[in-house]
Design an enzyme around this catalytic site. Structure first.
Site, PDB file in Angstrom:
ATOM      1  N   THR A   6      12.590 -45.831 -33.315  1.00  0.00           N
ATOM      2  CA  THR A   6      11.500 -44.939 -32.923  1.00  0.00           C
ATOM      3  C   THR A   6      10.490 -45.702 -32.066  1.00  0.00           C
ATOM      4  O   THR A   6      10.367 -46.914 -32.208  1.00  0.00           O
ATOM      5  CB  THR A   6      10.817 -44.467 -34.227  1.00  0.00           C
ATOM      6  OG1 THR A   6      11.706 -43.563 -34.869  1.00  0.00           O
ATOM      7  CG2 THR A   6       9.481 -43.831 -34.018  1.00  0.00           C
ATOM      8  N   ARG A   9      16.664 -32.033 -41.110  1.00  0.00           N
ATOM      9  CA  ARG A   9      15.873 -33.140 -41.694  1.00  0.00           C
ATOM     10  C   ARG A   9      14.727 -33.555 -40.746  1.00  0.00           C
ATOM     11  O   ARG A   9      14.907 -33.687 -39.540  1.00  0.00           O
ATOM     12  CB  ARG A   9      16.803 -34.322 -41.946  1.00  0.00           C
ATOM     13  CG  ARG A   9      16.108 -35.560 -42.538  1.00  0.00           C
ATOM     14  CD  ARG A   9      15.715 -36.550 -41.468  1.00  0.00           C
ATOM     15  NE  ARG A   9      15.153 -37.776 -42.055  1.00  0.00           N
ATOM     16  CZ  ARG A   9      14.524 -38.713 -41.365  1.00  0.00           C
ATOM     17  NH1 ARG A   9      14.369 -38.589 -40.068  1.00  0.00           N
ATOM     18  NH2 ARG A   9      14.033 -39.766 -41.960  1.00  0.00           N
ATOM     19  N   ASP A  50       9.067 -39.043 -40.840  1.00  0.00           N
ATOM     20  CA  ASP A  50       7.614 -39.248 -40.858  1.00  0.00           C
ATOM     21  C   ASP A  50       6.963 -39.143 -39.480  1.00  0.00           C
ATOM     22  O   ASP A  50       5.769 -38.858 -39.383  1.00  0.00           O
ATOM     23  CB  ASP A  50       7.302 -40.638 -41.427  1.00  0.00           C
ATOM     24  CG  ASP A  50       7.964 -41.737 -40.581  1.00  0.00           C
ATOM     25  OD1 ASP A  50       9.184 -41.629 -40.306  1.00  0.00           O
ATOM     26  OD2 ASP A  50       7.267 -42.688 -40.187  1.00  0.00           O
ATOM     27  N   GLY A  63      11.926 -42.876 -42.861  1.00  0.00           N
ATOM     28  CA  GLY A  63      10.871 -41.867 -42.893  1.00  0.00           C
ATOM     29  C   GLY A  63      10.565 -41.250 -44.238  1.00  0.00           C
ATOM     30  O   GLY A  63       9.403 -40.940 -44.530  1.00  0.00           O
TER      31      GLY A  63
HETATM   32  N1  ASP Z   1      10.789 -43.115 -38.932  1.00  0.00           N
HETATM   33  C1  ASP Z   1      11.866 -42.436 -38.238  1.00  0.00           C
HETATM   34  C2  ASP Z   1      12.383 -41.327 -39.118  1.00  0.00           C
HETATM   35  O1  ASP Z   1      12.532 -41.514 -40.302  1.00  0.00           O
HETATM   36  C3  ASP Z   1      12.993 -43.319 -37.871  1.00  0.00           C
HETATM   37  C4  ASP Z   1      12.600 -44.547 -37.071  1.00  0.00           C
HETATM   38  O2  ASP Z   1      11.541 -45.124 -37.307  1.00  0.00           O
HETATM   39  O3  ASP Z   1      13.386 -44.937 -36.199  1.00  0.00           O
HETATM   40  O4  ASP Z   1      12.701 -40.281 -38.601  1.00  0.00           O
END
Ligand code: ASP
Length: 337
Positions: A204, A232, A235, A258
């Site tokens: 992310t 789904r 976060d 997340g």
């Molecule tokens: N936090 C992100 C999620 O759970 C994934 C990521 O940080 O790459 O959707």
């Protein structure tokens, strides 16, 4: 007084009037991330490492340019995130991970520390740059969060670029999805060496900026997690979990597993500790990332800025793609612990 003397006096007066304005331009700073996870030097080729470093540098510099020209922190955050959304290296927009159905489903959010305004989108499949849509939700709608088809209909009213879902797909993410599905079915797949630096990685992207007016802003953009299903949501689009900004405390953008970040309200908890406990941002971020999250079994990390532009990175993984330009103008780019 002679006319030259007169001119001199007037010029001096104008300078005196202008000085408070010049003097009130405060320090600027920006920090970005491109995800955290099991990122190890031994598993990454020099070529791949150079690509990440180059793109992180381009992204953080794009945001910093906005700040030094007197632009707003929200525009700096967006400038930095756009570079990473358009790069296939990161799990955001182009290069996003794929769902169980083989599609990209994108989430993004942005928040302003000045007035606690915020905008977020989740589950969008056609919006080329989800961070721009999150900003439009904040500025041009009475809402904070829009989802799926409704969010895309709103994007059309805002003249944002729409693309076919295939625009976001990359070969690397297709392979990762195949591997995840095979693993679920108990089939072992040997991963290609070009992907070995990717094990358990959350890529992310996010940015936090402080502008000359002293306003903080934070933003995050993601494709979520590989092989996600049933709509789904992680976060990243949730204000208080993946993103938070409050001029009285800090700005935060998170990356990691997340589900844990939502349950621990990570971004808000860090800012709340700064605001109510009076601890430094560094202490607050470490307490949450190395305390609360680890105790729960949640891996990942955060980037943050306090109102003075102090840069903080905290991650409980072996690496986090990150970069910053601090108040003295110093560039820092990092990947490994
Ligand atoms: N936090 C992100 C999620 O759970 C994934 C990521 O940080 O790459 O959707």
């Amino acid at each position: 007084m002679s006319s030259i003397g007169n001119l001199f006096a007037r010029t001096a007066l104008l300078w005196a009037l202008a000085l408070p304005t010049i003097g009130s331009a405060g320090p600027t700073a920006i920090v970005i991330h491109g995800g955290a996870g099991t990122i190890q030097r031994a598993n990454m080729s020099a070529e791949v490492e150079a690509q990440y470093r180059q793109t992180l540098t381009t992204a953080v510099s794009a945001g910093h340019q906005v700040l030094v020209r007197g632009g707003k922190s929200q525009d700096a955050v967006i400038a930095a995130i756009l570079v990473m959304e358009d790069s296939p290296l990161f799990n955001a927009a182009r290069g996003a991970v794929l769902t169980n159905q083989g599609e990209a489903e994108l989430d993004a959010s942005i928040m302003l520390g000045e007035n606690l305004n915020a905008g977020a989108v989740t589950g969008v499949k056609r919006v080329r740059n989800p961070i721009l849509l999150a900003e439009r939700v904040m500025l041009a709608s009475p809402h904070v969060m829009l989802m799926g088809a409704g969010a895309e209909a709103f994007a059309e009213t805002q003249q944002l670029a729409l693309v076919d879902n295939a625009y976001f797909h990359t070969e690397r993410r297709r392979r990762q999805l195949q591997q995840a599905i095979a693993k679920e079915n108990g089939v072992a797949i040997i991963e290609p060496s070009s992907d070995s630096h990717e094990r358990r990685k959350y890529s992310t992207v996010g940015a936090v900026a402080l502008d000359q007016q002293g306003n903080l802003a934070a933003g995050t953009s993601t494709g979520g997690m590989t092989n996600k299903r049933f709509g789904r949501i992680g976060d990243s689009p949730i204000i208080g979990a993946g993103t938070y900004a409050d001029n009285r405390a800090c700005g935060i953008s998170a990356t990691g597993h997340g589900e844990y970040f939502i349950r621990a309200a990570v971004a808000y908890d860090i800012c709340a500790r700064v605001r109510y406990q009076g601890v430094t941002l560094e202490a607050a971020a470490n307490a949450v990332v190395h305390g609360t999250l680890l105790d729960m079994g949640g891996d990942g990390g955060v980037i943050g800025l306090d109102p003075n532009g102090e840069v903080v990175y905290a991650f409980n993984t072996t690496g986090m793609y990150r970069a910053s330009i601090d108040t003295s103008g110093k560039l820092d780019v990092g990947i490994f612990r």
